[in-house]
Design an enzyme around this catalytic site. Structure first.
Site, mmCIF file in Angstrom:
data_model
loop_
_atom_site.group_PDB
_atom_site.id
_atom_site.type_symbol
_atom_site.label_atom_id
_atom_site.label_comp_id
_atom_site.label_asym_id
_atom_site.label_seq_id
_atom_site.Cartn_x
_atom_site.Cartn_y
_atom_site.Cartn_z
ATOM 1 N N THR A 58 -52.472 20.052 -81.612
ATOM 2 C CA THR A 58 -52.368 21.478 -81.929
ATOM 3 C C THR A 58 -52.665 21.741 -83.403
ATOM 4 O O THR A 58 -53.260 22.766 -83.744
ATOM 5 C CB THR A 58 -50.968 22.038 -81.582
ATOM 6 O OG1 THR A 58 -49.963 21.406 -82.383
ATOM 7 C CG2 THR A 58 -50.652 21.870 -80.114
ATOM 8 N N LYS A 59 -52.263 20.830 -84.279
ATOM 9 C CA LYS A 59 -52.526 21.031 -85.702
ATOM 10 C C LYS A 59 -54.008 20.825 -86.017
ATOM 11 O O LYS A 59 -54.576 21.519 -86.878
ATOM 12 C CB LYS A 59 -51.655 20.100 -86.551
ATOM 13 C CG LYS A 59 -50.163 20.304 -86.357
ATOM 14 C CD LYS A 59 -49.716 21.738 -86.604
ATOM 15 C CE LYS A 59 -49.518 22.025 -88.068
ATOM 16 N NZ LYS A 59 -48.971 23.391 -88.288
ATOM 17 N N PHE A 119 -49.521 15.450 -78.674
ATOM 18 C CA PHE A 119 -49.933 16.844 -78.522
ATOM 19 C C PHE A 119 -49.688 17.638 -79.791
ATOM 20 O O PHE A 119 -50.450 18.556 -80.115
ATOM 21 C CB PHE A 119 -49.187 17.462 -77.336
ATOM 22 C CG PHE A 119 -49.705 18.822 -76.950
ATOM 23 C CD1 PHE A 119 -51.022 18.986 -76.534
ATOM 24 C CD2 PHE A 119 -48.883 19.940 -76.981
ATOM 25 C CE1 PHE A 119 -51.510 20.239 -76.178
ATOM 26 C CE2 PHE A 119 -49.355 21.182 -76.625
ATOM 27 C CZ PHE A 119 -50.672 21.334 -76.217
ATOM 28 N N TYR A 120 -48.611 17.318 -80.508
ATOM 29 C CA TYR A 120 -48.349 17.989 -81.787
ATOM 30 C C TYR A 120 -49.560 17.887 -82.701
ATOM 31 O O TYR A 120 -50.040 18.887 -83.250
ATOM 32 C CB TYR A 120 -47.119 17.367 -82.454
ATOM 33 C CG TYR A 120 -46.966 17.708 -83.920
ATOM 34 C CD1 TYR A 120 -46.704 19.014 -84.331
ATOM 35 C CD2 TYR A 120 -47.093 16.723 -84.904
ATOM 36 C CE1 TYR A 120 -46.565 19.330 -85.669
ATOM 37 C CE2 TYR A 120 -46.951 17.033 -86.245
ATOM 38 C CZ TYR A 120 -46.692 18.333 -86.629
ATOM 39 O OH TYR A 120 -46.563 18.641 -87.963
ATOM 40 N N ALA A 121 -50.076 16.671 -82.865
ATOM 41 C CA ALA A 121 -51.238 16.472 -83.734
ATOM 42 C C ALA A 121 -52.453 17.220 -83.202
ATOM 43 O O ALA A 121 -53.244 17.772 -83.984
ATOM 44 C CB ALA A 121 -51.552 14.982 -83.850
#
Length: 340
Positions: free
Chosen positions: A160-161, A156-158
């Protein structure tokens, strides 16, 4: 120029603000100073920043507020009227995004929206913002190129970026706001984050504990020393994005646009095996590590390798620091900071 830098209590934001102050720019720092990791480390960075500003007689101010609060962001822009913005604040951490995705929504999506809106409203000359090599996700074509597809994130981090890159393009297209996204590749160095491998490994080796080595040490990473990253960030900030006159809507290049929008990799362009990285730490410490070999973690990318030709062509980006030298500098800092 006056530059608003978000995330100045963080690792890369701290070093970037120092670099800008050293060359005489006026800096407005912005950070909520949350407790994702050791707050004392963040406060010490802010203390050093304030001391540096006094030593250089450069203009400096710091705003302790949450980027997810649109009124706080608006007040910062209204009061300080920055010429340019370097947006480095974010909820970081690949594995933490599996535990607390809401933190990434607040910081990486809501916070970035507020920055975009303020940049539009106050006619900022250029927004430079942090993306990540993690956006390459399931892609295994090496080296990673800005021209590759990045629509298969593994955490999910990726996601969002990657969303940040798309949001920036929308504002560049709609409002002609110049935006440049930088995909960072495994940044390390003094004053780094305690949840990153170098910090974690150094602490555990010194304490005689086994270090967790995921994927049985078969990872490769394009480890990039923080000073090399900061030099690239500052050069990009100085070079506002422009529309690509050769951009073809029938064969769209994801790295550019007919809007003032650019995406660049920023890395060392020299991947290193994780076991070689550990050997560099052992050499700098003079201690042999105990290894706890573990399988690949969910969401981890096995390898990263940055193609940085586009950034080299655009701003003459040339990373200078070999991994062994960078690791030694970190270990020297760690021993001094923690009196080990």
């Amino acid at each position: 120029m006056k530059v608003l830098v978000t995330g100045t209590a963080g690792f890369i934001g701290f070093h970037t603000a120092i670099r800008l102050l050293e060359r005489g720019d006026s800096v407005v720092g912005f950070d909520v100073v949350n407790d994702y990791y050791d707050v004392a480390l963040k406060e010490k960075r802010l203390e050093i920043l304030a001391d540096k500003a006094r030593g250089t007689n450069a203009g400096y101010s710091f705003i302790r507020a949450n980027l997810a609060d649109p009124s706080a962001v608006g007040r910062a822009f209204e009061e300080h009227r920055p010429d340019r913005v370097i947006h480095l604040a974010a909820q970081a951490g690949v594995r933490y995004s599996l535990e607390n995705p809401q933190a990434y929504v607040e910081s990486n999506l809501t916070g970035f929206t507020n920055i975009l809106e303020a940049c539009r409203a106050f006619e900022v000359e250029h927004l430079t913002y942090a993306s990540t090599s993690s956006v390459y996700g399931a892609n295994r074509t090496m080296p990673f190129s800005e021209h590759h597809d990045v629509d298969h994130p593994l955490q999910f981090y990726a996601a969002t970026k990657r969303a940040n890159e798309l949001m920036a393009h929308a504002y560049s297209h709609l409002f002609r706001l110049p935006t440049t996204g930088l995909r960072f590749f495994t940044v390390y160095g003094p004053w780094g984050r305690p949840d990153m491998a170098l910090f974690l490994f150094t602490r555990k080796i010194l304490e005689g504990e086994a270090i967790p080595v995921f994927n049985h040490g078969n990872h490769t990473r394009d480890f990039t020393y923080v000073d090399d990253i900061v030099e690239g960030v500052v050069r990009v900030n100085d070079t506002p994005a422009e529309a690509d006159p050769d951009w073809d809507a029938h064969q769209p290049d994801p790295a550019s646009s007919d809007a003032p929008f650019r995406i660049y990799n920023i890395g060392n362009n020299a991947p290193v095996k994780l076991m070689e990285y550990i050997e560099a730490i052992e050499e700098a410490l003079g201690i042999k590590a105990k290894l706890d070999l573990l399988p690949l973690q969910p969401g981890d990318v096995p390898d990263t390798y940055a193609d940085v030709r586009e950034l080299a062509d655009a701003v003459d980006y040339r990373p200078q620091t070999p991994v062994k030298e960078g690791v030694r500098r970190f270990v020297d800092w760690y021993r001094g900071y923690y009196d080990v």
